[in-house]
Write an enzyme that holds these catalytic residues in place. Sequence first.
Site, PDB file in Angstrom:
ATOM      1  CB  SER A  67       4.669  -1.683  -3.201  1.00 48.49           C
ATOM      2  OG  SER A  67       5.095  -1.972  -1.886  1.00 48.49           O
ATOM      3  CG  ASP A  79      -3.332  -1.016   3.076  1.00 51.20           C
ATOM      4  OD1 ASP A  79      -3.040  -1.060   4.286  1.00 51.20           O
ATOM      5  OD2 ASP A  79      -2.490  -0.829   2.184  1.00 51.20           O
ATOM      6  CG  ASP A 135      -0.252  -1.069  -1.249  1.00 50.13           C
ATOM      7  OD1 ASP A 135       0.974  -0.955  -1.413  1.00 50.13           O
ATOM      8  OD2 ASP A 135      -0.769  -1.280  -0.132  1.00 50.13           O
ATOM      9  CG  LEU A 136       3.036  -5.144  -3.534  1.00 46.18           C
ATOM     10  CD1 LEU A 136       4.538  -5.355  -3.342  1.00 46.18           C
ATOM     11  CD2 LEU A 136       2.470  -6.210  -4.455  1.00 46.18           C
ATOM     12  CG  ASP A 137       2.851  -5.092   2.475  1.00 49.77           C
ATOM     13  OD1 ASP A 137       3.041  -6.086   1.762  1.00 49.77           O
ATOM     14  OD2 ASP A 137       3.766  -4.481   3.066  1.00 49.77           O
TER      15      ASP A 137
END
Length: 211
Positions: free
Chosen positions: A116, A171, A60-62
Amino acid sequence: MSKIYLVYLFLLVILHMTNQNFAQSRFDHFPEHKLPQEMSPQSNSLDPSVKKFPKMVVFDLDYTLWPFHVHELKPPFKKVGDRVEDAKGTLLNLYRDIPEIVKYLKDHNIKLALASRTVHIRNAYSLLHLLGLSDFFDYKEIFPAEKKIKHFANLKKDSKIKYKDMVFFDDEERNARSISKLGVIGIQVMHSMTNGVLLKGLKKFAGDRSR
């Protein structure tokens, strides 16, 4: 040398050691994702005992690659020397272990991918480029969706890699859980993406005897 002077030197040594321990204690308990990259302590080398690897690792990114949400930043983003900033001057860093993680996976010939659900697609691609990550990822599935099922369907189709040969880091627990139902090893990133979190996923993959 007088006894008084020796006692004075002894007290100075004790005071110096106490100050060092106090400073280190404050640093150790500072939330890792709040530390600027240049202040972060050196990360440990990755465990060489892992022998069985997935064919693809997906991130994932964030709050997985970096400690912020893309939608909370003010574009345009720019590079100022070695720093990446948004329009408000906010310093934008990767988590400290990400460069080592990416290198480690690439050295083991593992395909890297992104999944994402952000609606700020252009901003996400801009950050990946400015932070020097874009060229290391073989597949980028960055688009809004209720779940990441479509992202992984595209990854499977484009790479010809089966779900059972993938490990995914995110996350959000719901994302890791939903993708695990496909047969992917899903790992929740609780605080930041570290070497330890990576090894947890790799060891879980290697320990699944059904694979």
